[in-house]
Structures are given as C-alpha cells and as structure tokens.
Design an enzyme around this catalytic site. Sequence first.
Site, mmCIF file in Angstrom:
data_model
loop_
_atom_site.group_PDB
_atom_site.id
_atom_site.type_symbol
_atom_site.label_atom_id
_atom_site.label_comp_id
_atom_site.label_asym_id
_atom_site.label_seq_id
_atom_site.Cartn_x
_atom_site.Cartn_y
_atom_site.Cartn_z
ATOM 1 N N HIS B 8 -3.352 -5.334 -5.670
ATOM 2 C CA HIS B 8 -4.040 -4.114 -5.234
ATOM 3 C C HIS B 8 -3.485 -2.929 -6.020
ATOM 4 C CE1 HIS B 8 -5.677 -6.297 -1.825
ATOM 5 N NE2 HIS B 8 -4.482 -6.604 -1.381
ATOM 6 N N TYR B 194 -2.195 -8.488 9.240
ATOM 7 C CA TYR B 194 -2.614 -9.249 8.048
ATOM 8 C C TYR B 194 -2.552 -10.757 8.319
ATOM 9 C CZ TYR B 194 -2.548 -5.260 4.717
ATOM 10 O OH TYR B 194 -2.805 -4.097 4.035
ATOM 11 N N GLU B 284 0.617 -10.332 -4.692
ATOM 12 C CA GLU B 284 0.454 -9.020 -4.057
ATOM 13 C C GLU B 284 1.635 -8.117 -4.410
ATOM 14 O OE1 GLU B 284 -0.573 -9.152 0.146
ATOM 15 O OE2 GLU B 284 -1.410 -7.142 0.067
#
Lengths: 342, 342
Positions: B8, B194, B284
């Site tokens: 991201h 999450y 991530e």
Amino acid sequence: MIIDCHGHYTTAPPALEQWRKRQIAGISDPSLMPARSDLTITDDQLRESIEVNQLALMKKRGIDLVIFSPRASFMAHHIGDFAVSSAWAAICNELCFRITQLFPRHFAGAAMLPQSPGVDPRTCIPELDKCVNEYGFVGINLNPDPSGGHWTSPPLSDRHWYPLYERMVEHDIPAMIHVSTSCNACFHTTGAHYLNADTTAFMQCLTSTLFKDFPTLRFLIPHGGGAVPYHWGRFRGLAQDMKTPPLTEHLLKNIFFDTCVYHQPGIDLLTRVMPVENILFGSEMIGAVRGIDPETGYGYDDTKRYIEQTPHLTAAARQMVYETNARRVFPRLDAALSARHD
Amino acid sequence: MIIDCHGHYTTAPPALEQWRKRQIAGISDPSLMPARSDLTITDDQLRESIEVNQLALMKKRGIDLVIFSPRASFMAHHIGDFAVSSAWAAICNELCFRITQLFPRHFAGAAMLPQSPGVDPRTCIPELDKCVNEYGFVGINLNPDPSGGHWTSPPLSDRHWYPLYERMVEHDIPAMIHVSTSCNACFHTTGAHYLNADTTAFMQCLTSTLFKDFPTLRFLIPHGGGAVPYHWGRFRGLAQDMKTPPLTEHLLKNIFFDTCVYHQPGIDLLTRVMPVENILFGSEMIGAVRGIDPETGYGYDDTKRYIEQTPHLTAAARQMVYETNARRVFPRLDAALSARHD
C-alpha cells in the site's frame, strides 16, 4: 490426571431446548412464557445424556475431568432482556451443577452469566455468586459481545466490566472469554464469530492496562487463541510499536489459551510459539466440529492426540498442559481436587 | 522474479493527508470542502516518497515488483457518503497510477473502490473501469465491511456484490479482500479488524455457492488468511458437517492467501497446511508492523526471509509463491510482464 478445560453441555435432553423455545415465544406473547417449574429433567435423563456422550468419549480418549459449562451457542444473550437471560442462565447452570453432582470425579462446573446487551454486567454477580458459593463452580464464561455479532458493548478493558472482575478476583476464578451465537449475517457462529472474538479480546487486553488494575485477573482465550498464535509476530510487533512491556509480562501472566485447534499443524504451532505455562488442554468435544477427520481417522476434536504428537512438548511440559496449568488457573478446582486427594 | 502482491502507498507526501482532513471537515461544513485541484503533489515528491521507502526496502530484500494500492487504513469508507469516497478514491488511485508510471518496472497498480456504507457496490464500477482501462491496474481491493467494524453490509456471497463480481470477471482481475480502519471501539484496526475480516470472508465463501455462480472469480485473502490456516482442521470439519465439496474444490480454485504473517512459525504453518498453488508472496511492507524483531534482528514484515527458511517449500514451490501464482491470479500483470519480456 488429564483435565479438559473446555467442555459445554451440548447434549442436554431435548426438553431444555423446548423450554427455551417457549421462553423465546414468551418474549413477544407473555401468556406463552413458561415457568421454571415447567421444565422437568430427571437425574436418569441427565445421566444418560452424559454417559453415552461426553463420558464415553472421555473414557475412550483418556480424559479424567472436564470443566463443564452450559452450551455456548445456546447462551444467546442477545435474545430478550435481563429477565430472560437470568431465567435461562439459572436453568442452564443448575443442570451443569447437577451433572457435577452426578459425576463428581469427572465434571467441575463453570457458569454462564445472565448477560444482556446494554445491561450493566454488575447484574450478573448474584448468579455468579450462587454458582461459586452454592454450586462449587470453578470458573465462568464471559461473553465480550452479548449483542451476538454487533459488538455494541465496550471493550473488555473498559470499566464497564470492572465490577465483574472485582468479584472474579475475590472468588479467585478465571473467565473463559466465549461469545455465543452470531445474529449478524456476516459472521458464521463457530467458523468466524468465535475465532474473531478470541483475537479481538486479546487485542483489547493488549491495548490496555487492564492487568495493571487487576494483576490476578485471569482470562482463558479459547479455540487456541483465535488468530493470535499464528500471528504472534504481528502482535509482538504491534506491542513493540505501542511501547507496551513485552507481551510475556504485559499479558501472559493473565491470559491463557486452550488447545481447541483441530489439526496437528495448528497444535504444533501453538506449542512452538506460546510458553507452555500459558497452554491448557481443551477439546470442546461434541461441539463445533463433530466429524471424523479423513486424514487421520480420528475426531477433529480429539485434541489430545495432537498434544501427544507435537514435537514441541516434553513429557513434563505435556503434564503442565494436561493438569498443572489448569490447577493453577482454576485454584478452586485445585482445592477441590486436593481435598479429595486427586 | 519476485512479486510482492500486497503493498500500500503508506508513505504518500503529507499533502495527501492534509487534503483528506479538509475533505472530512467539508462533510460537516461544505464551505471547507476542498477541490480536487487543491491537491498538488509533484513527480519529484512522489519519487522521493518511494525511493527512500518501498524501493529502498525492495532493493535490500530482493523484491522486484509490488502490486501497489492506496493505503488500506486510509480508505475509511465509513467516512462521508459516496461523493466523498468517490473523490477520495479517485485521488488515491491516481497517485498510485503515477507511481506505476514513474517506476514501471517496480510497481503495478491495484485500485481502491469508492465504497460507502449502504450504497450499491455497482456505483464503484466507473472507478474500477477507469483504473483497469486507463491506468492499467491489475486488481482491486474490496472492502467487505465499508461501515468500518459494524458489519452492516451483506456477506460477500450475497447478490448485493454480484455486479462488481461480473465486472471483475469481465476484466479478469482478482480482488484482495481488505477492510479499512475500524471505527468500532471493540476492534483494533490492524490487530483485530483486519484478521477478523480475513477469517469472516473465508467463512462467508465457505457457506455459499458463490464460486459456482462465478467459477473464475478470484479472491486474495491477505494477512495469511487471518485465522484460517491455523484452524484449517476446524474449517475442513465444518465444511464436512455442512456437506460442501472438499475445500480444495469448493474454495481453493478461487481463494488465495498472501504471506503477510510476521514470524517464522506462522509461515511454516501456512506453507505446511495450504497447497502451494494458493500462496502468494506478500509483505505489506511499511504497513501495520514496521519494527525490527529483536528475535531475528530483521523487520517483522521482511516475510521473504521466512519463505526462504520454511522447510515446507522446495525451490520450485518457492518460485510459485514468488512469481508464478501471482501471474496466474493477476493475468493482467502477467500480460504486462510478458509484453515487456519479463
């Protein structure tokens, strides 16, 4: 001695469910509300419901004693109000008490609480006191989400829950953090809601100083801790970023995990990652998963087999998982066992 | 080639967050609502935000390409209405597009969608189409809970979502199932929400026939699948009780897991339990957990190290995790790479 810390009375005679259905009908039409005395279950019926089920499996699997509480998915605290939950909890706890009387060597009781969404948890204390003082129960199940999947209560670290914790500490009993049926269509009860709640509860504790306020408070997080051991690096890393004390100090004096993880690789991970002091044998037998695993030929919930086979426990460590840890986390159980020289 | 399927843009220049704050202020006071043109970020600023962060780590860790999407926790679909989400998604996606233009060998785009609670997901299609057709994006992130922890949308198996799936199938793009910030005090965003969402999404698929309706639909469940691999026996057992086809057939042609599990034992479990075809390398990086693990001396999120060290992958299997699986799950990425002879 092998103690299974996680058993529910999932095999109660059908009259119990029938009474509950009438009670639920009575919420919208009070003329249908049954009296407690409308439920009659004989000792023979109780005996039979256990002998062919839990007790048969215990003998087969070599489990000596189960910490036994009302069926988790049937608690359904979201149904009705406090009065409804109160009548229902009293009945369910009494049945478990009778089981402990009928099979004193094999079952110790843990209470469900008459929780209800939006109701002060303090209202659960009389039932809790009765179960400990009169029934000799050794623990409770605490539902962090009485709304059943809408998560409308404050986190477990909130002062909302403190009156319950104070009484738990007084009685020196632990709580298993266990949700009930999900009424949110997003969450499958046993496949999502249960595991999510385990992870959620752990994280609520991690982000708080709850155990500074209650240094002797003990939570047992079931289902092997939800996602926690699998993501132990994530939790260690999050704690590090938040500058909490190391998790061993911050949480692991107060939080314990059962072994309700239904395959060998899961138990191998749990026993590799978690300190052995924090692992209590549990199976939740005749619970969420009742089938035979075609990969092993044994029940998925026959977790003792995984404990036997994990390479991460010595014989001494296994003994801690089977017995010593449970007696430490449930001192009232230890006292009862010691009194009878077990 | 090593493809990280889960990155991201967490390091965007501060002007982005400032614009978002003004946008949020503009929800209650429209006179404060900024125009899109009020945000100016130069190519040099974009370049710098990547070069010293993601690109530096990619070089250090040996990662060739990242599938790159807007910052997950900043999607915050629960804020404002569709117009707010729409303006915000357009800006965030455009920035990611510019990154893919500035570093074409290192980044491929995945879109956030302008989801909004209670709004028909069909409204996301124009942004999705733009990202695929004009930006060359290879996937999307789909938030199963735009309410941010209140879980007010129907399950992913509901027809509510079908228009999006139809378009995904047309474009032949997968969705990473990724929630955003939790605004429910019960759920810590990266430590509970999450992981819970990952488990929840898997179970929503398990209890449905979604992939009968969409045999080529593909979901990537991040964070190593939440609690799923750790409890794989539980899921196999639940599926067996429900008499679904075996999970390999029922779900594993359509569901994939990334490797965002931040310690060696977790990756060892994932690679032991899940078919290698279903595992895609992901880290991530510069995300939820940014610290150095004192037990290893390396970043928690340096997941490539765990992949290198797991005993459960051969060199050929590792290559599938690093590249082949990603190119199969993201065919538009494969086409782009093939076109440039990568």
